[in-house]
Design an enzyme around this catalytic site. Structure first.
Site, PDB file in Angstrom:
ATOM      1  N   GLY A  14      49.261  58.047 -23.796  1.00  0.00           N
ATOM      2  CA  GLY A  14      49.033  59.323 -23.107  1.00  0.00           C
ATOM      3  C   GLY A  14      50.331  60.007 -22.727  1.00  0.00           C
ATOM      4  O   GLY A  14      50.477  61.226 -22.902  1.00  0.00           O
ATOM      5  N   GLU A  35      59.828  55.485 -17.919  1.00  0.00           N
ATOM      6  CA  GLU A  35      59.191  54.394 -18.683  1.00  0.00           C
ATOM      7  C   GLU A  35      60.191  53.241 -18.795  1.00  0.00           C
ATOM      8  O   GLU A  35      61.261  53.408 -19.363  1.00  0.00           O
ATOM      9  CB  GLU A  35      58.787  54.920 -20.075  1.00  0.00           C
ATOM     10  N   CYS A 162      39.500  49.416 -23.985  1.00  0.00           N
ATOM     11  CA  CYS A 162      38.779  49.044 -25.210  1.00  0.00           C
ATOM     12  C   CYS A 162      37.723  47.973 -24.955  1.00  0.00           C
ATOM     13  O   CYS A 162      37.897  46.801 -25.310  1.00  0.00           O
ATOM     14  CB  CYS A 162      39.714  48.592 -26.323  1.00  0.00           C
ATOM     15  N   ASP A 298      44.230  55.471 -19.259  1.00  0.00           N
ATOM     16  CA  ASP A 298      43.586  54.321 -18.632  1.00  0.00           C
ATOM     17  C   ASP A 298      43.705  54.290 -17.108  1.00  0.00           C
ATOM     18  O   ASP A 298      42.853  53.714 -16.438  1.00  0.00           O
ATOM     19  CB  ASP A 298      44.176  53.021 -19.197  1.00  0.00           C
ATOM     20  N   LYS A 306      37.794  53.422 -21.614  1.00  0.00           N
ATOM     21  CA  LYS A 306      39.246  53.617 -21.712  1.00  0.00           C
ATOM     22  C   LYS A 306      39.768  53.218 -23.098  1.00  0.00           C
ATOM     23  O   LYS A 306      39.835  52.036 -23.412  1.00  0.00           O
ATOM     24  CB  LYS A 306      39.941  52.793 -20.619  1.00  0.00           C
ATOM     25  N   THR A 307      40.147  54.229 -23.910  1.00  0.00           N
ATOM     26  CA  THR A 307      40.658  53.963 -25.257  1.00  0.00           C
ATOM     27  C   THR A 307      41.743  54.978 -25.630  1.00  0.00           C
ATOM     28  O   THR A 307      41.862  56.028 -24.997  1.00  0.00           O
ATOM     29  CB  THR A 307      39.540  54.110 -26.326  1.00  0.00           C
ATOM     30  N   ALA A 309      41.572  56.615 -28.358  1.00  0.00           N
ATOM     31  CA  ALA A 309      40.789  57.727 -28.899  1.00  0.00           C
ATOM     32  C   ALA A 309      40.431  58.716 -27.788  1.00  0.00           C
ATOM     33  O   ALA A 309      40.488  59.938 -27.980  1.00  0.00           O
ATOM     34  CB  ALA A 309      39.523  57.205 -29.576  1.00  0.00           C
ATOM     35  N   CYS A 341      35.172  53.568 -30.154  1.00  0.00           N
ATOM     36  CA  CYS A 341      35.510  52.149 -30.206  1.00  0.00           C
ATOM     37  C   CYS A 341      35.133  51.607 -31.582  1.00  0.00           C
ATOM     38  O   CYS A 341      33.944  51.488 -31.889  1.00  0.00           O
ATOM     39  CB  CYS A 341      34.743  51.412 -29.108  1.00  0.00           C
TER      40      CYS A 341
HETATM   41  P1  FAD Z   1      49.379  52.673 -22.291  1.00  0.00           P
HETATM   42  O1  FAD Z   1      49.406  53.097 -23.716  1.00  0.00           O
HETATM   43  O2  FAD Z   1      49.072  51.244 -22.002  1.00  0.00           O
HETATM   44  O3  FAD Z   1      50.794  53.069 -21.665  1.00  0.00           O
HETATM   45  C1  FAD Z   1      51.140  52.906 -20.320  1.00  0.00           C
HETATM   46  C2  FAD Z   1      52.655  52.952 -20.195  1.00  0.00           C
HETATM   47  O4  FAD Z   1      53.019  53.101 -18.823  1.00  0.00           O
HETATM   48  C3  FAD Z   1      53.335  51.693 -20.694  1.00  0.00           C
HETATM   49  O5  FAD Z   1      54.320  52.019 -21.650  1.00  0.00           O
HETATM   50  C4  FAD Z   1      53.941  51.071 -19.428  1.00  0.00           C
HETATM   51  O6  FAD Z   1      55.162  50.406 -19.680  1.00  0.00           O
HETATM   52  C5  FAD Z   1      54.128  52.294 -18.551  1.00  0.00           C
HETATM   53  N1  FAD Z   1      54.152  51.989 -17.113  1.00  0.00           N
HETATM   54  C6  FAD Z   1      53.352  51.146 -16.419  1.00  0.00           C
HETATM   55  N2  FAD Z   1      53.689  51.141 -15.119  1.00  0.00           N
HETATM   56  C7  FAD Z   1      54.727  52.005 -14.977  1.00  0.00           C
HETATM   57  C8  FAD Z   1      55.526  52.425 -13.866  1.00  0.00           C
HETATM   58  N3  FAD Z   1      55.311  51.954 -12.645  1.00  0.00           N
HETATM   59  N4  FAD Z   1      56.513  53.335 -14.093  1.00  0.00           N
HETATM   60  C9  FAD Z   1      56.715  53.834 -15.337  1.00  0.00           C
HETATM   61  N5  FAD Z   1      56.002  53.471 -16.412  1.00  0.00           N
HETATM   62  C10 FAD Z   1      55.015  52.563 -16.237  1.00  0.00           C
HETATM   63  N6  FAD Z   1      41.966  52.060 -28.206  1.00  0.00           N
HETATM   64  C11 FAD Z   1      41.322  52.709 -29.227  1.00  0.00           C
HETATM   65  O7  FAD Z   1      41.212  53.925 -29.215  1.00  0.00           O
HETATM   66  N7  FAD Z   1      40.789  52.021 -30.290  1.00  0.00           N
HETATM   67  C12 FAD Z   1      40.895  50.674 -30.370  1.00  0.00           C
HETATM   68  O8  FAD Z   1      40.420  50.080 -31.336  1.00  0.00           O
HETATM   69  C13 FAD Z   1      41.567  49.957 -29.320  1.00  0.00           C
HETATM   70  N8  FAD Z   1      41.685  48.607 -29.347  1.00  0.00           N
HETATM   71  C14 FAD Z   1      42.414  47.958 -28.387  1.00  0.00           C
HETATM   72  C15 FAD Z   1      42.579  46.589 -28.477  1.00  0.00           C
HETATM   73  C16 FAD Z   1      43.355  45.891 -27.555  1.00  0.00           C
HETATM   74  C17 FAD Z   1      43.516  44.397 -27.676  1.00  0.00           C
HETATM   75  C18 FAD Z   1      44.002  46.618 -26.505  1.00  0.00           C
HETATM   76  C19 FAD Z   1      44.894  45.904 -25.525  1.00  0.00           C
HETATM   77  C20 FAD Z   1      43.811  47.979 -26.393  1.00  0.00           C
HETATM   78  C21 FAD Z   1      43.011  48.668 -27.308  1.00  0.00           C
HETATM   79  N9  FAD Z   1      42.792  50.058 -27.228  1.00  0.00           N
HETATM   80  C22 FAD Z   1      42.104  50.712 -28.241  1.00  0.00           C
HETATM   81  C23 FAD Z   1      43.131  50.781 -25.971  1.00  0.00           C
HETATM   82  C24 FAD Z   1      44.380  51.625 -26.012  1.00  0.00           C
HETATM   83  O9  FAD Z   1      45.494  50.870 -26.427  1.00  0.00           O
HETATM   84  C25 FAD Z   1      44.617  52.206 -24.623  1.00  0.00           C
HETATM   85  O10 FAD Z   1      43.419  52.766 -24.111  1.00  0.00           O
HETATM   86  C26 FAD Z   1      45.699  53.275 -24.633  1.00  0.00           C
HETATM   87  O11 FAD Z   1      46.923  52.722 -25.060  1.00  0.00           O
HETATM   88  C27 FAD Z   1      45.840  53.918 -23.248  1.00  0.00           C
HETATM   89  O12 FAD Z   1      46.944  54.768 -23.166  1.00  0.00           O
HETATM   90  P2  FAD Z   1      47.717  54.969 -21.782  1.00  0.00           P
HETATM   91  O13 FAD Z   1      48.798  55.944 -22.060  1.00  0.00           O
HETATM   92  O14 FAD Z   1      46.741  55.254 -20.696  1.00  0.00           O
HETATM   93  O15 FAD Z   1      48.324  53.528 -21.445  1.00  0.00           O
HETATM   94  C1  UQ1 Z   2      41.107  58.086 -32.560  1.00  0.00           C
HETATM   95  O1  UQ1 Z   2      41.308  59.299 -32.449  1.00  0.00           O
HETATM   96  C2  UQ1 Z   2      42.098  57.170 -32.116  1.00  0.00           C
HETATM   97  O2  UQ1 Z   2      43.258  57.629 -31.571  1.00  0.00           O
HETATM   98  C3  UQ1 Z   2      44.338  57.741 -32.422  1.00  0.00           C
HETATM   99  C4  UQ1 Z   2      41.861  55.811 -32.195  1.00  0.00           C
HETATM  100  O3  UQ1 Z   2      42.791  54.995 -31.668  1.00  0.00           O
HETATM  101  C5  UQ1 Z   2      43.317  54.011 -32.369  1.00  0.00           C
HETATM  102  C6  UQ1 Z   2      40.641  55.303 -32.776  1.00  0.00           C
HETATM  103  O4  UQ1 Z   2      40.439  54.086 -32.838  1.00  0.00           O
HETATM  104  C7  UQ1 Z   2      39.656  56.240 -33.255  1.00  0.00           C
HETATM  105  C8  UQ1 Z   2      38.422  55.698 -33.901  1.00  0.00           C
HETATM  106  C9  UQ1 Z   2      39.880  57.604 -33.130  1.00  0.00           C
HETATM  107  C10 UQ1 Z   2      38.833  58.600 -33.585  1.00  0.00           C
HETATM  108  C11 UQ1 Z   2      39.203  59.244 -34.880  1.00  0.00           C
HETATM  109  C12 UQ1 Z   2      38.399  59.483 -35.915  1.00  0.00           C
HETATM  110  C13 UQ1 Z   2      38.940  60.143 -37.144  1.00  0.00           C
HETATM  111  C14 UQ1 Z   2      36.972  59.098 -35.923  1.00  0.00           C
END
Ligand code: FAD
Ligand code: UQ1
Length: 413
Positions: A14, A35, A162, A298, A306-307, A309, A341
Site C-alpha cells: 500500500g 520504512e 489473506c 492491512d 485483508k489482501t 488485491a 483470494c
Molecule cells: P505490507 O505489504 O505488509 O507492508 C507493510 C510495511 O510497513 C512493511 O514494509 C513494514 O516493514 C512497514 N512497517 C511496519 N511497521 C512500521 C513502522 N512502525 N514504521 C515504518 N514502517 C513500518 N494478498 C493477495 O492479494 N493475494 C494473495 O494470494 C495473498 N497471499 C498471501 C499469502 C501469505 C502467506 C501472506 C503473508 C500474505 C498474502 N497476501 C495475499 C496478503 C498481502 O501480502 C497483504 O495483504 C499486503 O501486502 C498488504 O499490504 P500493506 O501495505 O497493508 O502491508
Molecule cells: C490483484 O489485483 C492482486 O494485486 C496485485 C493480487 O495480489 C497478488 C491478486 O492475487 C489478485 C487475484 C488480484 C486481482 C486481479 C485480477 C486480474 C483478477
C-alpha cells in the site's frame, strides 16, 4: 525537524503504490516514505515457496529499487504518531512533519501470543509458518519429511491477511503427501477458529467439495493456544466450550498461522478505533477524526478481507480522495470492499475468489470462478507477480474493476 507535503508510513504494497502515485503528481522532495526494511517482499508467493514451487529469493527485492526514486526514503521505524501536531517520530528520534499522512504499516505477526510457538519454530523442523520470511523456508522440507501421523494446519482467533492462505498450503501439502505415497498414513487436519471454511457462500461450497473429495478433516472453533515441541503436541482452545476446555493433538507436521494485529505503535496511537485498527471511513479511506490522514491496507479498519488485491483497489480510491482533500474538492470515489483470494487447491489448480463488502462475488472473468481452474493458477503464479512488480508498485494498478466492466459489457455486476 524536516517537513513534507505527504508522509507515507510503511513501504509495503500500500505504501509503495501510494508513494508512486503521489510522487508522479507532486514531484521530487514532496513525499517521504518511512520504512525500516532493506527488502520489499511480495508475500503472496510465500504459499508457493512453502510448497517448493517458488524460492524465497523470487519474492524479495531491494527496497531501494521498489520505492519510487523521486521520494525521500527515511530508513527508520515510526515510533510515535502525533496527529494533532501533524508529525511522526522515528526510532532514531527524528520528527517528520507532514501536511498529509498515509498510514500503511501492515500487520504485526504475534507468534509470541501462542505459548511455545516461537520456540517450536526455532527448534522443531516439523513446525513451520508461511507468514514469515524466516519460517516459510522450513515448510517444504518439513512436508517432504512427513511419513504419516497428523499434519495440522491452523487458523487463529484474530483477523489475518489473506484469509485463504492457512488452507491453501494444506491442499498443496495433501497433494505432496499423495504423490510421495504417504497419504494413507497421514491425517490432514484443518483446525480453525472460524465457524466456516470461508466467508463467502459460493466459494465455501466449492471448498467443501474439495475437502470431502480429498478426505480432509476440518475442526471448527479450534484455536491454537500452545505448542509443546518436546512432545510434538499442539493444544487447542475449544472456542464454543463454556468451560474453556482444550483439546490436545499430536502432530508430525504443524503449519501455524499466528494471531495478528496492527503494529503496537499504531495500536497505542490516537489514530485507532476500539479494535486497534486505523479508524477510517469505509468508503472514502479518510480518517474519521483527522481529515488530513488516510490509511490503506492491512492496518486500516476497512471491513474487508485483508489482501494485496484489496490494496490495489483501495489505492485508486485513496489517490482520488486524498488529491481532492489537497485541492479542496469533493471526496468523490467510494471503495466497494473489493478483495480477492486465489484459493490454490493443487499445484495446477485454483479457485479465484473475488468479492465485496457484502461478501457477494464480484468476478472479473466471464467463467465460473468457483470451479478449480488451471488458468486461474497460471494467473496467480505467473501473471500476478509480474503485475505486482511492474505495475502495482509503480502506482499504476487499481485492481481489475475496469476489466470486469469491459468483459461483462456493462451487463450485471
Ligand atoms: P505490507 O505489504 O505488509 O507492508 C507493510 C510495511 O510497513 C512493511 O514494509 C513494514 O516493514 C512497514 N512497517 C511496519 N511497521 C512500521 C513502522 N512502525 N514504521 C515504518 N514502517 C513500518 N494478498 C493477495 O492479494 N493475494 C494473495 O494470494 C495473498 N497471499 C498471501 C499469502 C501469505 C502467506 C501472506 C503473508 C500474505 C498474502 N497476501 C495475499 C496478503 C498481502 O501480502 C497483504 O495483504 C499486503 O501486502 C498488504 O499490504 P500493506 O501495505 O497493508 O502491508
Ligand atoms: C490483484 O489485483 C492482486 O494485486 C496485485 C493480487 O495480489 C497478488 C491478486 O492475487 C489478485 C487475484 C488480484 C486481482 C486481479 C485480477 C486480474 C483478477
Amino acid at each position: 525537524g524536516v517537513s513534507y507535503k505527504l508522509v507515507v508510513v510503511g513501504g509495503g504494497s500500500g505504501g509503495c503504490a501510494t508513494a508512486a502515485k503521489f510522487c508522479r503528481e507532486l514531484g521530487k522532495g514532496q513525499v517521504a516514505v518511512i520504512e525500516p526494511s532493506e527488502t520489499h517482499a511480495y508475500q503472496p508467493i510465500w504459499t508457493l515457496v512453502g510448497a517448493g514451487l517458488k524460492t524465497l529469493e523470487q519474492s524479495l527485492r531491494p527496497m531501494s529499487k521498489v520505492l519510487p526514486s523521486e521520494c525521500d526514503w527515511i530508513k527508520d521505524s515510526a515510533v510515535k504518531f502525533d496527529p494533532k501536531n501533524n508529525y511522526v517520530e522515528t526510532a532514531s528520534g527524528k520528527k517528520i512533519e507532514y501536511e498529509y499522512l498515509v498510514v500503511a504499516t501492515g500487520l504485526q505477526l504475534n507468534y509470541d501470543k501462542v505459548k511455545g510457538l516461537t520456540e517450536a519454530l526455532r527448534s522443531d523442523p516439523q513446525v513451520c509458518s508461511n507468514y514469515h520470511a524466516q519460517y516459510v523456508t522450513k515448510t517444504f522440507p518439513a512436508l517432504e519429511a512427513v511419513e504419516g501421523g497428523n499434519a495440522i494446519f491452523t487458523f487463529p482467533n484474530t483477523p489475518i491477511k489473506c484469509a485463504g492462505a492457512p488452507q491453501k498450503i494444506m491442499y498443496l501439502a495433501e497433494e505432496i503427501f499423495r504423490n510421495r505415497g504417504k497419504r494413507d498414513k497421514t491425517n490432514v487436519i484443518f483446525n480453525t477458529s472460524l465457524p466456516v471454511i470461508f466467508g463467502v457462500k459460493k466459494y465455501a461450497e466449492s471448498l467443501q467439495h474439495v475437502i470431502k473429495e480429498r478426505n480432509i478433516k476440518v475442526n471448527y472453533r479450534h484455536n491454537l493456544v500452545e505448542v509443546k515441541p518436546d512432545k510434538r503436541e499442539a493444544v487447542f482452545q475449544l472456542l464454543d466450550s463454556e468451560k474453556g476446555e482444550t483439546k490436545t493433538f499430536e502432530y508430525s507436521f504443524l503449519h501455524a498461522t499466528p494471531p495478528m494485529s496492527a503494529p503496537d505503535v499504531v495500536r497505542s496511537s490516537p489514530l485507532v478505533n476500539a479494535d486497534g485498527w486505523v479508524d477510517v471511513n469505509k468508503q472514502t479511506l479518510q480518517h474519521n477524526k483527522f481529515p488530513n490522514v488516510f490509511s490503506i491496507g492491512d492496518c486500516s479498519s476497512l471491513p474487508t478481507s485483508k489482501t494485496a488485491a484489496a490494496v490495489a483497489a483501495q489505492s485508486g480510491v485513496l489517490k482520488n480522495n486524498l488529491t481532492a482533500v489537497m485541492k479542496g474538492g469533493d471526496l468523490s470515489r467510494s471503495y466497494d470492499g473489493y478483495t480477492s483470494c486465489p484459493l490454490i487447491t493443487g499445484k495446477d489448480k485454483c479457485i479465484l475468489a473475488e468479492f465485496d463488502y457484502d461478501a457477494q462475488p464480484l468476478e472479473t472473468f466471464p467463467v465460473d470462478q468457483g470451479k478449480e481452474r488451471w488458468s486461474m493458477y497460471q494467473m496467480k503464479a505467473q501473471v500476478m507477480p509480474e503485475l505486482y512488480w511492474n505495475v502495482m508498485t509503480k502506482g499504476l494498478w487499481q485492481g481489475p474493476a475496469i476489466f470486469r466492466k469491459l468483459m461483462h459489457l456493462g451487463m450485471g455486476r
